[in-house]
Design an enzyme around this catalytic site. Structure first.
Site: not given
Ligand code: ATP
Length: 320
Positions: A11, A72, A103, A125, A127, A129, A171
């Site tokens: 995000g 994503r 994360d 982020t 969040d 978190d 969330r």
């Molecule tokens: P936010 O929580 O602010 O949306 P975020 O980085 O946690 O941010 P996610 O959708 O969980 O958002 O992750 C973003 C992208 O990172 C995912 O679409 C994926 O490409 C990659 N990603 C997430 N988790 C993993 C993982 N465990 N291993 C490899 N790539 C990952």
């Protein structure tokens, strides 16, 4: 290290642009070539990569969102995807990567690290978190937006003597609700980390009304089990007082970053370049007790985020 890359993932959050700007300008100052990777890991897999110069990051410090776009990527979660990601970086001669995201994005950075790419993770982020850092880039702006909304909702709730349930983002982590609830003087805050007792909530609203409170503001994080619509209905039925929902949704993601977010983004971006220049191992960069910190990437992500129970209890005391 001669050539580094930067991407934003997950995000979007206000301050991501300030972080990109710092990475690009500090990188160039250190004699590196800096490449921007579009659309997070999705763009990496598609080779959407181009060199950035000082001018390319002009006039973005104060803008929300991310000039690199974000996405994503399901493909990147697979072994194949990650191996391909490394080969794209090798094709461009990129030895170090700055990942700005939450994360999940930093976990993706760990996967690249395991495959030999130096990764500096910046906590981008709204969040808040991530366990290893006190604050994430974008959180302060998001809470400020929620506070502004609370003030506006309060005017109308007071005039109509209503209860208003304001749903905010979060969330799994209730920090936006918690900080906005404390600073915004909410009657109650509902967060995913603490089970919701609807009876207690309704009792509180009625006791407050009996004491002459003209309105009640309830801040509810989106991750709380009961839906906002169901909660609103239940409160209205049980208290007999008009109750309305307000869902702030994506409003919370946009806007010009606050001073705190610009500072955090700029200082962590500069730190990332400094570490890459030193050829440091992969790190997660953040802030603890007002200082910029850099921890081992894998270990940092293993740290669990704990809810601030004292802050939660204080909201209960102040809103009695
Ligand atoms: P936010 O929580 O602010 O949306 P975020 O980085 O946690 O941010 P996610 O959708 O969980 O958002 O992750 C973003 C992208 O990172 C995912 O679409 C994926 O490409 C990659 N990603 C997430 N988790 C993993 C993982 N465990 N291993 C490899 N790539 C990952």
């Amino acid at each position: 290290m001669k050539r580094i890359g930067v991407l934003t993932s997950g995000g979007d959050s206000p301050g991501m642009n300030a972080a990109i700007r710092a990475v690009v300008r500090c990188g160039i100052e250190a004699g590196m070539e800096v490449y921007g990777i579009k659309r997070g890991y999705e763009g990496l897999l598609d080779g959407e990569i181009c060199q950035l110069d000082r001018n390319s990051v002009g006039d973005i410090l104060h803008r929300g969102g991310t000039i690199l776009k974000t996405a994503r990527s399901e493909r990147f979660r697979t072994e194949e995807g990650q191996t391909h990601g490394v080969s794209v970086l090798e094709t461009f001669g990129i030895e170090g990567l700055v990942v700005i995201g939450g994360d999940g994005s930093l976990r993706g950075g760990c996967d690249l690290d395991r495959r030999g790419i130096k990764v500096m993770g910046l906590p981008g982020t709204i969040d808040n978190d991530l366990g290893y850092t006190d604050f994430t880039i974008g959180f302060d702006t998001a809470v400020s937006t929620v506070l502004d909304a609370i003030s506006k909702v309060r005017d109308t709730s007071s005039s109509h003597e209503r209860t208003t349930v304001i749903e905010v983002m979060g969330r799994h982590c209730g920090d936006i609700a918690l900080y906005a609830g404390l600073a915004g003087g909410a009657e109650a805050v509902l967060i995913p980390e603490i089970e919701t007792d609807v009876n207690e909530l309704c009792r509180k609203i009625l006791i407050g009304a009996n004491r002459g409170k003209q309105h009640s503001i309830i801040i509810k994080a989106e991750g709380v089990e009961i839906s906002t619509a169901a909660l609103t209905k239940t409160i209205e039925e049980r208290t007999g007082r008009e109750t309305r929902p307000v869902v702030l949704s994506y409003l919370q993601r946009g806007g010009t970053p606050t001073l705190r977010d610009r500072m955090l983004a700029t200082l962590t971006g500069a730190k990332a370049v400094e570490l890459l220049q030193e050829d440091s191992d992969s790190k997660a960069i953040g802030t603890v007790n007002g200082e910029i910190v850099a921890y081992d990437l894998q270990q940092a992500l293993a740290q669990k985020r704990e809810i601030d129970r004292e802050m939660y209890d204080l909201i209960g005391i102040l809103s009695k």
